[in-house]
Structure formats: structure tokens, C-alpha cells
Design an enzyme around this catalytic site. Structure first.
Site, PDB file in Angstrom:
ATOM      1  N   HIS A 186       0.864  -1.177   0.000  1.00 16.50           N
ATOM      2  CA  HIS A 186       0.000   0.000   0.000  1.00 16.50           C
ATOM      3  C   HIS A 186       0.901   1.228   0.000  1.00 16.50           C
ATOM      4  O   HIS A 186       1.653   1.456   0.944  1.00 16.50           O
ATOM      5  CB  HIS A 186      -0.926   0.027   1.211  1.00 16.50           C
ATOM      6  CG  HIS A 186      -1.923   1.143   1.163  1.00 16.50           C
ATOM      7  ND1 HIS A 186      -3.163   1.007   0.577  1.00 16.50           N
ATOM      8  CD2 HIS A 186      -1.851   2.440   1.596  1.00 16.50           C
ATOM      9  CE1 HIS A 186      -3.819   2.147   0.664  1.00 16.50           C
ATOM     10  NE2 HIS A 186      -3.044   3.032   1.275  1.00 16.50           N
ATOM     11  N   CYS A 187       0.838   2.000  -1.077  1.00 15.63           N
ATOM     12  CA  CYS A 187       1.728   3.149  -1.241  1.00 15.63           C
ATOM     13  C   CYS A 187       1.107   4.385  -0.587  1.00 15.63           C
ATOM     14  O   CYS A 187       0.026   4.824  -0.999  1.00 15.63           O
ATOM     15  CB  CYS A 187       1.987   3.419  -2.718  1.00 15.63           C
ATOM     16  SG  CYS A 187       3.060   4.851  -3.008  1.00 15.63           S
TER      17      CYS A 187
END
EC number: 2.3.1.225
Length: 445
Positions: A118-119
């Protein structure tokens, strides 16, 4: 507004700052203004950066269909090897089976197909559907920032060569401040994104996600530990589990890996910012290289990820009810207490458990180090910095100091709550019926 909500606007602001004011600055600095072709190239690259970043932010990272079953997806596979991509995972938070390579994202609050991480800078998961957009964004950003860096260094070298001239013949203080501010911001951003781009190119070539890279290193650590215990490690319940080397199953060759990751066999499509988004359905089953048996699953068995049962539950005869003498209120209270006890039992780091066994002389009785005693001590020392102090085995860190939660996954779910033995009976019955129906349909066809 929370801090993480400012990430995406901040990235847009940084792109604007490095993109447009820098063009005005470069028009007023020696040795010469940007040429027409340089301006065209810079602005086209800037537009491509905006497009690919927007897609990385807003494209849906994917969801697992509510009616997904392993048999249904694999039954549609056209390759024999794809049938080996099996899963035995069950997500308790989604109350649904989890396809191969899927993980439960803590931010998105659902399972994501082929989740990479998850950026925080896109406020989105890099997944099976968003990875091509994310990689194109990294490519065009590295290209644009690299070009800007060349322009800046050319002006900076000219400024240094003319450092002995009177100041009024050079740039103004504002232009100097703008030049060095842009240079520092561009250098830091270019360095960080170039490293990330190279890392993702490598992951694309070998068909691994960031999370799977963590799992591969974890598997190597378990192999190293088990080598000193005759190839076995014990789970939280005290049962020995055989640990043997297992090859990563999804590396099917560089070209096939790239085609799968970029959703196309056409190299021009890999660079196309308007390329169609990868279908979620193709992220529910993956072909394997066939190096392992068909029943082998990934990630490999990990004794420390086993769910530890209560002591009393292991010593109770089957089909007995020990609280039959309680009233309704006490029964509910006892049930809630058992629920609380069933919360994940965090197992102490391997280093602490091994050191305790060494102090108690257990290793001499059961493990028989022999000539490997010094090697075992070295392994313990090498693992000390990887096991989070007081965090249990789920706090294990790889060589880069990362743990599962650093990738955005829900660590409790990923490390403990997906054991095949915990799949509800109703789900097992549904799977058997689906398999039977699929077999019947294929027989009639």
C-alpha cells in the site's frame, strides 16, 4: 484532515513545482534558454507524469468477487500449469477464501489481488490492476527528473565557470535561491524514485511482489534455523514441522513475467499511459513454473504462523460441554472470555526461545548441535536484529528492517489468521460441491 490525506495533494504540488517554474527559470539562465524541442519534450513528459500518477491514485486496486472459489477460477484455466496455483488461505476479516498472492490491506480494509504494497504517496494499493500504471509513473518520472537534472547541472556548471564575474552580470538572488531549491528537491526525488523504479523492474522480471520478497527471505531464515535442529522447527503447540526448501512458484521466465505484470506482450503498450487496466479476474489465479508438486502452496509452511490453541482446549475430550452447569449470564461471560483468549497469541521471537532452551539444556537433549554449536550461536546473533524486541515472531524483519505491516497489510491477519485448518465447515462443504459440479460439467461436455 489527517496527515496521510495530504500525501496525494503534496505529490501533485511537487510535480507542479518541479515542472513549470523550473521551465521559466531555465529560460533566464546561461548558457542559453531551452530550445523549442527541449520545451516540447519536457512538457510532454510532464503530461505523461500527471496521467500515470492520476491512474496510480484512482484506478481501483481490485476486489475479490464474493462468489470466488478456487475451483471455479482454476476450472476456467487453459494451461495445465495454472492448476498448480492453489490456495488454502482464509481471511477472517473478509470471511472469505483468499486467492493466491492476495493479502488483506489495512488501509483499504479488504483483500487485494496480487497486492505488492500500500503506497502512502498514492493513497492506493500497488496491486495486480495498478502495478502497470505505477511502473509507468516511475519510468516517466525518472525520465523527466533526469532530464531536468541535466538542464540544472548545465546551468550550474556555467555559473561556476563565471564565478569571478561581477554579480550584476549573473542571476538575481531570487533566481539563485530558486535554482538551488529546485536542484535539492529534484536530486532527492530523483534518487528515491530511481531506486524504487529499479527495484520494481527487478520484481517485474522475477515476478515477485514486495510482500513475496519478504516471504522469500523469511523462508530462507526458517531454513537456516531448521538446519541446526535436524530440519525441523516446533510450532506454538509443541509439534515439530518439517522445513524444506521450496522454490518460488510464480517465476515463469522473464518474458512471460513481464507480459503478465504489464498485461501485454506489446512493448509499446508497456509505455502507453492510456493502456487498459488489467482485469481483476486475471489476478485470481496464476500459472506456476512446475518446480514443486501441484499440492504445494505459497508461502511455505511457517511454524511461527500457526494459531496457538488454549491449553485446556487441547486436553478436552471431543463432544463434551464443560460449562453445562452455568446459567445464561455466566455462559455468555465464559464465551466472551474464550473469545478474548482466542485473540492472536503473539509468540516470542525465535532468538529468545532458543536462548531460553540453551540455558535450560534443551538443545543438548533434543537437538544435538554437536559440531554446529558455534554456527548456531552465529545464526542467533544474525537473527537478533531481525526479531522485533518484545513484538513476537510477527515482528520479524527482513534484511532491510521491514516487517509485514510496513507494506500496509494487516499483520495479524497475514501472520496468524489464515490457516487452512481454520476454514469454516460450511465453506469446505461449498468447495466440495463446487468441485463436484465442475467435474460433472466437464464429464458431460
Amino acid at each position: 484532515m489527517e496527515l496521510f490525506q495530504l500525501a496525494v495533494p503534496s505529490v501533485y504540488a511537487l510535480i507542479l513545482f518541479l515542472g513549470y517554474p523550473s521551465q521559466w527559470l531555465l529560460l533566464h539562465l546561461e548558457p542559453a534558454p531551452l530550445t523549442k524541442n527541449e520545451l516540447i519534450f519536457s512538457n510532454i513528459t510532464l503530461i505523461l507524469i500527471f496521467i500515470t500518477y492520476t491512474q496510480s491514485v484512482y484506478v481501483n486496486p481490485g476486489t475479490i468477487p464474493s462468489d470466488w472459489t478456487e475451483t471455479r477460477v482454476l476450472g476456467q484455466s487453459t494451461t495445465k500449469k495454472a492448476s498448480a496455483a492453489k490456495t488454502r488461505k482464509w481471511c477472517r476479516k473478509c470471511s472469505a477464501p483468499k486467492p493466491p498472492r492476495a493479502h488483506h490491506c489495512k488501509a483499504c480494509k479488504r483483500c487485494i489481488p496480487k497486492m505488492d504494497h500500500h503506497c502512502p504517496w498514492t493513497a492506493n494499493c500497488v496491486s495486480h490492476t495498478t502495478f502497470p500504471h505505477f511502473l509507468r509513473f516511475l519510468f516517466y518520472t525518472s525520465l523527466g527528473l533526469g532530464t531536468l537534472q541535466k538542464f540544472l547541472f548545465t546551468r550550474l556548471s556555467t555559473l561556476w565557470a563565471n564565478r569571478d564575474l561581477p554579480s550584476y552580470l549573473g542571476p538575481s538572488p531570487y533566481q539563485l535561491f530558486h535554482l538551488f531549491t529546485t536542484l535539492i528537491a529534484n536530486s532527492i526525488t530523483l534518487f528515491a524514485l530511481s531506486i524504487l523504479f529499479i527495484r520494481n523492474i527487478w520484481c517485474l522480471a522475477v515476478n515477485t511482489t514486495t510482500i513475496e520478497g519478504w516471504e522469500i527471505e523469511r523462508h530462507r531464515t526458517l531454513l537456516r534455523r531448521a538446519r541446526h535442529f535436524g530440519g525441523y522447527l516446533s510450532n506454538p503447540d509443541g509439534h515439530s514441522i518439517r522445513i524444506k526448501k521450496q522454490e518460488f512458484p510464480y517465476d515463469i521466465g522473464i518474458w512471460a513475467n513481464i507480459m503478465q505484470g504489464m498485461n501485454s506482450s506489446n512493448p509499446l503498450q508497456w509505455l502507453n499511459p492510456f493502456a487498459p487496466t488489467t482485469s481483476v479476474k486475471t489476478g485470481l489465479a496464476f500459472p506456476t513454473n512446475g518446480f514443486e508438486d501441484e499440492d504445494t502452496t505459497w508461502p511455505p509452511p511457517d511454524p511461527d504462523r500457526a494459531y496457538k490453541r488454549r491449553e485446556e482446549s487441547r486436553n478436552v475430550d471431543a463432544f463434551t460441554y464443560q460449562t453445562s452447569d452455568l446459567n445464561a449470564q455466566d455462559t455468555r461471560k465464559a464465551f466472551k472470555e474464550r473469545q478474548a483468549e482466542d485473540v492472536v497469541r503473539r509468540r516470542r521471537p525465535f532468538v529468545e526461545r532458543l536462548e531460553e532452551s540453551v540455558r535450560g539444556g534443551v538443545e543438548e537433549e533434543n537437538y544435538g548441535y554437536g559440531d554446529d554449536a558455534s554456527d548456531a550461536e552465529e545464526e542467533v546473533e544474525s537473527d537478533k536484529y531481525k526479531d522485533g524486541e518484545g513484538e513476537g515472531e510477527e515482528g520479524w524483519r527482513n534484511s532491510e528492517g521491514e516487517r509485514l505491516e510496513d507494506f500496509g497489510v494487516d499483520e495479524d491477519v497475514e501472520f496468524y489468521d489464515e490457516q487452512e485448518d481454520d476454514i469454516p465447515l460450511a465453506e469446505l462443504i461449498a468447495r466440495r460441491r463446487a468441485a463436484s459440479n465442475a467435474a460433472s460439467a466437464s464429464a458431460y461436455s
